[in-house]
Structure formats: structure tokens, C-alpha cells
Scaffold this motif. Structure first.
Motif, mmCIF file in Angstrom:
data_model
loop_
_atom_site.group_PDB
_atom_site.id
_atom_site.type_symbol
_atom_site.label_atom_id
_atom_site.label_comp_id
_atom_site.label_asym_id
_atom_site.label_seq_id
_atom_site.Cartn_x
_atom_site.Cartn_y
_atom_site.Cartn_z
ATOM 1 N N ALA A 502 -6.357 6.997 -1.723
ATOM 2 C CA ALA A 502 -5.194 7.213 -0.865
ATOM 3 C C ALA A 502 -5.261 6.220 0.277
ATOM 4 C CB ALA A 502 -5.164 8.638 -0.334
ATOM 5 N N MET A 503 -4.129 5.571 0.594
ATOM 6 C CA MET A 503 -4.065 4.586 1.660
ATOM 7 C C MET A 503 -2.897 4.920 2.580
ATOM 8 S SD MET A 503 -4.865 1.043 -0.411
ATOM 9 C CE MET A 503 -5.145 0.143 1.107
ATOM 10 N N CYS A 504 -3.056 4.577 3.818
ATOM 11 C CA CYS A 504 -2.031 4.869 4.813
ATOM 12 C C CYS A 504 -1.112 3.668 4.988
ATOM 13 C CB CYS A 504 -2.680 5.225 6.150
ATOM 14 S SG CYS A 504 -3.642 6.745 6.098
ATOM 15 N N GLN A 505 0.140 3.942 5.125
ATOM 16 C CA GLN A 505 1.132 2.890 5.368
ATOM 17 C C GLN A 505 1.042 2.470 6.826
ATOM 18 O OE1 GLN A 505 2.815 0.314 4.282
ATOM 19 N NE2 GLN A 505 3.997 1.607 2.856
ATOM 20 N N SER A 506 1.019 1.173 7.039
ATOM 21 C CA SER A 506 0.918 0.651 8.397
ATOM 22 C C SER A 506 1.683 -0.649 8.472
ATOM 23 C CB SER A 506 -0.548 0.460 8.780
ATOM 24 O OG SER A 506 -1.164 -0.493 7.925
ATOM 25 N N ASP A 507 1.815 -1.138 9.707
ATOM 26 C CA ASP A 507 2.548 -2.392 9.905
ATOM 27 C C ASP A 507 1.759 -3.588 9.405
ATOM 28 O OD1 ASP A 507 4.539 -0.905 11.070
ATOM 29 O OD2 ASP A 507 3.756 -1.174 13.114
ATOM 30 N N GLY A 508 0.459 -3.518 9.451
ATOM 31 C CA GLY A 508 -0.377 -4.608 8.985
ATOM 32 C C GLY A 508 -1.087 -4.245 7.698
ATOM 33 N N PRO A 509 -2.080 -5.028 7.297
ATOM 34 C CA PRO A 509 -2.843 -4.720 6.075
ATOM 35 C C PRO A 509 -3.603 -3.402 6.227
ATOM 36 C CG PRO A 509 -3.173 -7.010 6.754
ATOM 37 C CD PRO A 509 -2.461 -6.345 7.883
ATOM 38 N N SER A 510 -3.724 -2.672 5.125
ATOM 39 C CA SER A 510 -4.465 -1.405 5.089
ATOM 40 C C SER A 510 -5.685 -1.578 4.207
ATOM 41 C CB SER A 510 -3.588 -0.272 4.561
ATOM 42 O OG SER A 510 -2.464 -0.094 5.386
ATOM 43 N N LEU A 511 -6.767 -0.874 4.572
ATOM 44 C CA LEU A 511 -8.033 -1.010 3.862
ATOM 45 C C LEU A 511 -8.446 0.316 3.248
ATOM 46 C CD1 LEU A 511 -10.078 -3.105 6.466
ATOM 47 C CD2 LEU A 511 -8.665 -3.955 4.586
ATOM 48 N N VAL A 553 -7.570 -4.245 -0.062
ATOM 49 C CA VAL A 553 -6.654 -4.566 1.027
ATOM 50 C C VAL A 553 -5.226 -4.515 0.505
ATOM 51 C CG1 VAL A 553 -6.039 -6.253 2.798
ATOM 52 C CG2 VAL A 553 -8.426 -6.024 2.055
ATOM 53 N N LYS A 554 -4.382 -3.744 1.192
ATOM 54 C CA LYS A 554 -2.951 -3.651 0.870
ATOM 55 C C LYS A 554 -2.184 -4.410 1.943
ATOM 56 C CE LYS A 554 -0.502 -0.295 2.286
ATOM 57 N NZ LYS A 554 0.559 -1.082 2.964
ATOM 58 N N GLU A 555 -1.373 -5.360 1.483
ATOM 59 C CA GLU A 555 -0.548 -6.080 2.438
ATOM 60 C C GLU A 555 0.622 -5.212 2.865
ATOM 61 O OE1 GLU A 555 -1.657 -8.716 3.580
ATOM 62 O OE2 GLU A 555 -3.168 -9.308 2.117
ATOM 63 N N ASN A 556 1.268 -5.581 3.974
ATOM 64 C CA ASN A 556 2.340 -4.749 4.511
ATOM 65 C C ASN A 556 3.618 -4.825 3.696
ATOM 66 O OD1 ASN A 556 3.004 -7.364 5.100
ATOM 67 N ND2 ASN A 556 3.185 -7.053 7.330
ATOM 68 N N VAL A 557 3.652 -5.721 2.667
ATOM 69 C CA VAL A 557 4.850 -5.795 1.825
ATOM 70 C C VAL A 557 4.880 -4.668 0.806
ATOM 71 C CG1 VAL A 557 5.012 -8.292 2.131
ATOM 72 C CG2 VAL A 557 3.688 -7.367 0.214
ATOM 73 N N VAL A 558 3.743 -3.995 0.619
ATOM 74 C CA VAL A 558 3.681 -2.888 -0.329
ATOM 75 C C VAL A 558 4.141 -1.623 0.383
ATOM 76 C CG1 VAL A 558 2.206 -1.529 -1.838
ATOM 77 C CG2 VAL A 558 1.779 -3.977 -1.556
ATOM 78 N N HIS A 559 5.165 -0.988 -0.165
ATOM 79 C CA HIS A 559 5.734 0.202 0.442
ATOM 80 C C HIS A 559 5.037 1.454 -0.113
ATOM 81 C CE1 HIS A 559 8.805 -2.299 2.245
ATOM 82 N NE2 HIS A 559 9.070 -2.822 1.043
#
Length: 885
Positions: A502-511, A553-559
Motif C-alpha cells: 500500500a502506498m500513499c498518494q502525495s505531490d512528490g514521489p512515494s516510497l 518509488v512511485k512518481e507523482n504521475v501515478v494516480h
């Protein structure tokens, strides 16, 4: 004591005519004159005159103040105000007051003004009024009788409160010793500096002669007039020493022991000692000689003083069948002997101070030896277990090797030389069942592929136990251990500790952390190389690409949403595996601990419009339920019941067809007798004649009489009574049916009662009266069957449940007893025209309405539904009867 005359020339020099202020100034001056003295030893009588104070000037008033008068000790001295005579009224203790300091005043006779003020000292003379005192009045000590002469027994101390030279000096003296010593003398050594005295002894202490001595010591001072003294008592207890040696008197016990037994009592040695029981001089201490291997131990019984010989370590019959031991005994404390040889007036006496045990010679030349005893222990032969040459062996083996690999061979031998025992090798603990053992040779080989990653392998070592079992009586077993050291191979691919993230949505990259595991050790394990497969460029990446734990790492383009990623993981040997990584991205309530099961609310709360819609829906549902309740008649289709293995169903019958003649076969209502079948045909009732109604009535009367004669249904006397009773019973029993037809049955009962009340005042047609007879007959049959099933006064269905069929068992067929209607037995496979027959029955119960079948009238269908329910209940009733029989 003489009178002291004092001349005061000071008053003449200063002048008698000075002012009063000058006199007051003189009052501050004091004169110290020679002191008086009081002997503390004076015993009376009191009061006595100490002396008289005389002043040349004629002053008549005298006063004294200070110690002995108005200060402690009060009341000792008094002065005559007119004569100046000083008297003593009681004794004074020198140890408390060495001197009295007082003030003398001479006052003017008339003005009472102080003319003269003098200081006076009165000395207290010490007397011998305190005897010496010991620190304690009584002393008690214990001393061993083995102590040598000259030993200090005790030191005592005394003191004297008198301080004068002779009164404070005292001397110690032994007054008495009880009982009178024999070959013993106590003497005293005094130390004046410390005011102590030390008591010692000459000669020999002997507990058997006297267990204790009572010594009285006196301390007396050197007073001039009188000598005072005091005494104390000293009790000297003589502890028994070891002046008697113990000696062994006997031996008991089996004297035999089986080999390999341990902690077994073999023998008991009896001993005798004349010293006091329970003392260190009486308690025996045993020693063993000739036990090189320390197979035995011996202890002392605290109660009997016996020696208890035990086998400490197992004995071996093959080594020696007999064990010879030497047991000696002595006491806990050394042996001691004392005897007076010569007494002297000065110094210590001449004595013998003991005897040496063994080869040494004492002062008198005597020697003593310890008591000893020879003990022989017999060893009994038993079956010994085989002995492995190497009970612990280690081998190395690579995992995944093919079965049948030779490992090692265990060998053993039987220590029982005299017996011809044989033994076999068997496998003991082999939790993974990886090896086999040759029972004859002890050869160990693998039987399965060995896996280092097995849970039975600890620290790369797999342990197997091997037994060697002989055929002796009883059979004996020996154990050996084989430790297999398993070498690792790269036979496991990397795995992920967690494949759902599970990852949290954020304005920048998420780890998110990814951890890989590999059961293999170095160099076949980590650190690992991670690589994402598929279209992940600019969306997902692994940072760093190598390690045991990396970050996804999830970039911020992933919704937000759910994503399935392919992750390739390789170990150090480039053995690769691809894992499915399930990633859920959401708005988290706690970004530190992502949990997409508890997401942030993305929409607004339900407003007032939504609540209004819900409230309106509830009102609409309530209105629909109310409308359904108000509708009393509706078109009802009878649908078949689902087949659940009980063989019961309702058949859909909605075909409108003309009715047919029916033949009813009833059981006898009275006494269970069989009655003939009566057939009522419409052709017999509806004759086409000119007086049609009259003919129908006549035909009806004829058939009705026939029915009455056969069934006894209706008579002139009980017609109304039975009809009323059946109306009531039919209504009551109908209300006891299940909820499937309860409402229809109730309406049918009410309509039937209305019809029966109307029939009393109307003229029946032939057809109507025949139909009434049918209804009466049917009601009576139903009533009779209900009566057979229940006791009078009990409700229907009050019986033990019965299992008709098991769930899903459709093959079990039960014969259900339907309502007996001649030529129309109830059959589940009837044609759909059954609904027409029930329609006819319903029209009988409502004669005022049309008897034709109409789909527009639902009331007829309700009567049909009730009749169908009655038929089903009849089937259940017959099944219950059959089950009870």
C-alpha cells in the motif's frame, strides 16, 4: 569548727558618713573568705553547726544564697539571721558535688539595705561510701576440655566511684571455686591500669570429672576508715573433648551390588564412642582406603553414628568381581589426652599434653591406632549394553545428492565376554527419514535427497541417532550419534517478504519498502538485483536497484488505484525469478503507516437531499405494505413446492374444465368399520322433467337418505347440533394449520358459518343440498383423523417429530395417505384439472355465489388454496401414523 572573726576596715577607710549611693556602689564588691568543709561520710545527727560568721559592725540581719540553700542540692544549709550561725541539715554526696559556692549578705537592721556582701566556698570532703562494682554480676562461658593450661578463661572488669587515693583503689581475689577442682587450679592476674583481672587455669580440664565450675571473684577497695567490696560469679562450662577414640564393632548389609548400579547402599558399619553423644568428639568420620577409581563413598548416620557405604560410580564385573576396601574411623575433632605429672608453687604444672595417633609417640611414650575394618563387596554380573567404538561421528554431504550415497559405518562390541550375545543396528531419531542403516554391518546410506533448507536441519547440521541392541536378558541398547554437515547449493530462488503493498498518494514521489529473501547462504543469496518489467518508465522505479531491501518509488504521475507490477529479482549467481507485485495507491489517513483499507474521504457527506430521498423511500414502502394488507382478494396461482427430498409438492392447476362425477371412499366414522362407497351422479339429481326443481329435490332426498343410512351423518334430531359442532371444530382446526394457508382457511371458516346460518332459513335446491352433504362428510372425516392423532383437549401436532427423509435424498419415497375420495385418489402426478375439482368444493361452501369457475374471482381461488392445504395436512397425518406403527 571555730568561729571566724572578720574585721571590715574598708568601711572605716571609706567613712561611715558616705551617701547611700556610695553604699550601693560598695554592694557590688565581693570578698572570698576561707571556706568551710562538710564530710560526706557524716551519718548524723542532723542538723549540726558548721560555723558562725561574725562582722565587727553591729548588723543584725544575715542572709546566704547559692548551692545547698536555694540551689541544688537545696535544703542542706541554713543561717541564723540574727546570730550568723550556719547549720547542716542533711548529708551531701561528694561524687555529685565537690564544693558549694554561696553568697553572704549583711543587711542594715532598720533599712534592710545590704551593707556587706561576701562570697563563701564550702568544700565537700570525700569518704569511702562506694564499693567497687563489676561490669556484670554474673558471667557464663564455655571452654573446650582440650585447651592447654595457661589458657585465659575470661577477663573481668570493675570500677569505684570514690576518687580519693585509697577509697578508689581496689584489688581482685578468687573467693571460691565449686566443685573443688581435681588436678586443676584457677588463678587470677590483675591489671591495675585497666582495672581488670584475667582468670586462667593450671593442670587439665576434664569434662568427665566436672562439666562446669562456679567461680566467685571479689573486688575490695583500700578505704582508710572502712573497706568496701563487691563480688561477681563466673560459670565455666567444660565442653567435652575427644579423649575417647571410636572403634568399629560390627557390619551389616548385603555386601553385594549389580554392576552398573550406582547410589546403592552396600554395607552399614557400627561404631562405639564414650564421648558425649551428639558432640564433635562423638561424631564419627569414616575414610576408605583401596578405592583407586573412587567407586565408593561413605557417610555417617547422624542418629546412630553408623558408617553408610555406597556405590558412587558403577562397577564392572568384567574388571573385577570382588572389591576389597579398608575402612577407618575417627572423630570430627582431634583426639586429646591430658594428665598432671607434677604440681609446682610457681608457674605452670608439669603435664602430658596429649597422645599422637599413629606411629608418633607422645610425652609418655604411648601410641594409639585408629579402628579399621576390612570390607569386601561382591559385584554381580548383568547384561551390559554394546559399546560403540565411536559413539559420535561427523560426515560432510552436499544437498540434493542422489539417494544411496554412503555416509559412514558404525561398529560396536559387546563387553559381556562370558556371554555370547549378538546385536543389531537400528535407526533411532531420523526426523526427515533421510538415511537407512544396515542392521548387520552398521553401514549408513542416504535414502532420500537431502535438503539443507529443511526445518530439521539446524546450523547446517542434521543429526541421526543409531542404536545397537543386543539379544541379552533383558535386551540392552547403546546409542550413537551421526552429525551430517550439509553443504549448500543454489537451489532456491529469491522470494519477497511481502507481495502486496500500500502506498500513499502525495505531490512528490512515494516510497515503499521491498525486501527479498533467499534460503540459500552466501554466495548463493543476497544482495539481490531488482528490476521492474513492463511499461513503468516515468511511473515506477526501484531505488537502489541492488540490496537486500530496496525502495519501490512511485512518481507523482501515478494516480490512486490498484496496479499489478512485474518485479524481477536475481541473486548473486544470477538465478532469477519474476514476482507479481500488487500495489494499491490511495490517500492515506496516516502517511507513516500506509493502509488503503482506511482511506481519506474523497467526497462530501450526504446532504439534506439524500436524507429526504431516504425518508421518502421509507414512506413509500410503508404505503405499499399498507395497500397489500388492505387487499383481501387477489388472483393466486398455486405453485409447486420445491422438491427437498420429502416427496411433497403442490401442483399448478389453472385449466378451466367441466367437473366430473366423483366417488368418495370413506373409512367408517364409528368404530373404524369399513363402509360402502356411495356414488352421487349429477344425472341422478338433475332430472329433466316438467317439475325440474321438484324432481331434483326428490332425488336429493333419496340420495341424502342413502348417505345418512350409510354414514350416519344427518338425522332429524342431531342435524343442527352436529352441523354447529362441525362448524366450530372446522374453524378451530383450520386455525392450527401452518401460515401457508392460515388466512385463506380463516376466511373459508367465516364464510362457511355464514352460509350454514343462511341455510336454516332458505330452501335448498337438490344440487345445493347434495353439496352440503359432501361438505359435512368431508368435515367429519377430517375431524376423525385429527381425533386419532391427539388426546382430548390437546392441540394438533403435539407429537414427537419424525424424520421423513434426509436432505438431498430424493430417492426415498414415502406413501402419503391422502383424503380418501373414491375414484379420485390424490396423486402428485394428477393432471392440471385438479383445480376444477377444488373449484367445485369451494362453490359448495359459498352457495350464494356462482359455482362456475372464473379467473376474475380470487375468492374461489382462496377456497381452493385452503382445500389444497387440507389435503397436504392429511398426507402429513397419515405419514405420522405410519411412522408410529
Amino acid at each position: 569548727m571555730g568561729t571566724i572573726h572578720i574585721s571590715l576596715f574598708v568601711m572605716l577607710i571609706l567613712g561611715v558618713y558616705r551617701s547611700s549611693s556610695e553604699i550601693l556602689q560598695r554592694q557590688k564588691r565581693r570578698w572570698i573568705i576561707d571556706s568551710f568543709s562538710i564530710d560526706e561520710g557524716y551519718k548524723g545527727p542532723f542538723p549540726y553547726s558548721l560555723g558562725k560568721i561574725t562582722i565587727e559592725k553591729n548588723l543584725t540581719l544575715f542572709k546566704i544564697h547559692g548551692q545547698g540553700v536555694d540551689e541544688e542540692p537545696k535544703g542542706v544549709l541554713q543561717i541564723n539571721e540574727h546570730t550568723g550561725d550556719v547549720t547542716v541539715h542533711r548529708a551531701v554526696d561528694f561524687e555529685k558535688f565537690h564544693v558549694f559556692r554561696l553568697t553572704f549578705q549583711a543587711l542594715d537592721k532598720e533599712s534592710h539595705v545590704i551593707e556587706t556582701q561576701l562570697g563563701i566556698e564550702i568544700t565537700i570532703i570525700d569518704s569511702n561510701d562506694n564499693p567497687p562494682k563489676f561490669d556484670l554480676e554474673s558471667y557464663e562461658i564455655w571452654i573446650e576440655e582440650s585447651k592447654l593450661q595457661g589458657t585465659e578463661v575470661i577477663t573481668i572488669r570493675a570500677s569505684d566511684d570514690d576518687t580519693s587515693k585509697n577509697n578508689g583503689i581496689f584489688n581482685f581475689k578468687i573467693v571460691s571455686v565449686t566443685p573443688k577442682p581435681h588436678e586443676l587450679e584457677f588463678y587470677l592476674t590483675q591489671n591495675n591500669a585497666t582495672r581488670t583481672a584475667t582468670i586462667s587455669f593450671k593442670g587439665c580440664l576434664d569434662h568427665e570429672t566436672a562439666e562446669k565450675y562456679t567461680i566467685v571473684v571479689e573486688a575490695k577497695d583500700c578505704g582508710d576508715k572502712i573497706k568496701l567490696s563487691s563480688s561477681c560469679t563466673i560459670i565455666v562450662n567444660i565442653e567435652d573433648g575427644n579423649n575417647h577414640l571410636p572403634y568399629i564393632t560390627g557390619q551389616t548389609g548385603p555386601g553385594r551390588v549389580k554392576e552398573d548400579d550406582e547410589n546403592v547402599l552396600v554395607s552399614r558399619l557400627q561404631v562405639k564412642d564414650k564421648d558425649t553423644k551428639g558432640t564433635a568428639a562423638w561424631r564419627a568420620v569414616y575414610k576408605i582406603q583401596g578405592d583407586k577409581n573412587n567407586n565408593f563413598r561413605i557417610t555417617t548416620d547422624n542418629e546412630t553414628n553408623e558408617g553408610l557405604l555406597y556405590v558412587e560410580k558403577p562397577l564392572n564385573y568384567e574388571d573385577t568381581p570382588l572389591k576389597n576396601l579398608t575402612i577407618s574411623v575417627e572423630n570430627e575433632i582431634p583426639y586429646h589426652s591430658c594428665k598432671v605429672v607434677k604440681r609446682t608453687s610457681t608457674g605452670l604444672w608439669v603435664i602430658t599434653d596429649g597422645v599422637t595417633i599413629g606411629s608418633a609417640t607422645g610425652a609418655t611414650g604411648a601410641t594409639l591406632s585408629l579402628s579399621i575394618r576390612q570390607v569386601t563387596v561382591t559385584v554381580v554380573d548383568v547384561n551390559d549394553p554394546p559399546i560403540f567404538d565411536k559413539p559420535n561421528q561427523h560426515v560432510k554431504l552436499s544437498e540434493n545428492v542422489a539417494p544411496g550415497q554412503y555416509l559412514v559405518t558404525f561398529t560396536a562390541k559387546d563387553p559381556d565376554i562370558a556371554s555370547a550375545n549378538t546385536f543389531v543396528y537400528i535407526k533411532g531419531n531420523d526426523p526427515a527419514d533421510w538415511v537407512t542403516v544396515d542392521p548387520k554391518t552398521g553401514k549408513i546410506t542416504t535414502s532420500k535427497i537431502v535438503d539443507r533448507e529443511s526445518p530439521f536441519v539446524k546450523n547446517n547440521i542434521y543429526n541421526v541417532t543409531i542404536y545397537a541392541v543386543d539379544n541379552g536378558k533383558p535386551p540392552m541398547t547403546s546409542t550413537a550419534t551421526l552429525s551430517i554437515h550439509i553443504a549448500d547449493e543454489n537451489d532456491n530462488t529469491p522470494t519477497l517478504s511481502q507481495s502486496t503493498i500500500a502506498m500513499c498518494q502525495s505531490d512528490g514521489p512515494s516510497l515503499a519498502n521491498i525486501t527479498a529473501l533467499d534460503l540459500d547462504e552466501e554466495p548463493y543469496g543476497g544482495p539481490f538485483h531488482f528490476k521492474l518489467l513492463g511499461d513503468v518508465e516515468g511511473k515506477w522505479r526501484v531505488d537502489p536497484p541492488q540490496g537486500d531491501s530496496v525502495n519501490l518509488v512511485k512518481e507523482n504521475v501515478v494516480h490512486s488505484g490498484h496496479f499489478e507490477l512485474l518485479l524481477e529479482v536475481s541473486d548473486l549467481q544470477h538465478q532469477t525469478t519474476v514476482h507479481n507485485l500488487s500495489v494499491t495507491v490511495c490517500h492515506c489517513l496516516n502517511t507513516a503507516r500506509p493502509d488503503c483499507r482506511s482511506r481519506k474521504a474523497t467526497g462530501s457527506a450526504a446532504g439534506g437531499g439524500a436524507l429526504g430521498i431516504i425518508f421518502f423511500s421509507i414512506l413509500l414502502l410503508a404505503g405499499a405494505l399498507l395497500a397489500a394488507f388492505l387487499v383481501s382478494c387477489k388472483m393466486t396461482n398455486i405453485r409447486p413446492l420445491p422438491n427437498e427430498g420429502t416427496g411433497q409438492s403442490l401442483i399448478v392447476g389453472n385449466t378451466e374444465e367441466p367437473g366430473t362425477d366423483c366417488k368418495v371412499n370413506f373409512e367408517a366414522l364409528n368404530h373404524g368399520q369399513k363402509v360402502p362407497t356411495a356414488t352421487i351422479k349429477r344425472s341422478d339429481i338433475r332430472k329433466t322433467t316438467a317439475g325440474g326443481r321438484l324432481s331434483e329435490n326428490a332425488a336429493y332426498q333419496t340420495k341424502l337418505k342413502e348417505i345418512n343410512s350409510l354414514y350416519g351423518l344427518i338425522t332429524d334430531s342431531n342435524w343442527e347440533q352436529r352441523r354447529s359442532y362441525r362448524e366450530h371444530e372446522f374453524t378451530r382446526n383450520s386455525s392450527m394449520r401452518s401460515s401457508m394457508g392460515a388466512s385463506s382457511a380463516m376466511r373459508m371458516g367465516h364464510q362457511h358459518r355464514n352460509y350454514m346460518r343462511a341455510v336454516r332459513h332458505s330452501t335448498y335446491s337438490a344440487q345445493q343440498q347434495v353439496d352440503v352433504g359432501r361438505c359435512e362428510t368431508l368435515i367429519k372425516v377430517l375431524k376423525q383423523r385429527v381425533t386419532n392423532l391427539q388426546a382430548p383437549g390437546e392441540e394438533l401436532g403435539d407429537y414427537a417429530p419424525h424424520v421423513y427423509a434426509d436432505e438431498g435424498d430424493t430417492g426415498a419415497g414415502f406413501d402419503l395417505d391422502a383424503i380418501s375420495i373414491p375414484e379420485m385418489a390424490f396423486d402428485l402426478d394428477l393432471k392440471p384439472d385438479l383445480i376444477v375439482k377444488f373449484s367445485t368444493l369451494a362453490s359448495i361452501c359459498m352457495p350464494s355465489e356462482s359455482t362456475s369457475y372464473s379467473t376474475k374471482t380470487s375468492c374461489v381461488m382462496e377456497k381452493l388454496e385452503t382445500a389444497t392445504l387440507i389435503q397436504v395436512e392429511s398426507q402429513k397425518t397419515n405419514m405420522n401414523i405410519q411412522s408410529h406403527f
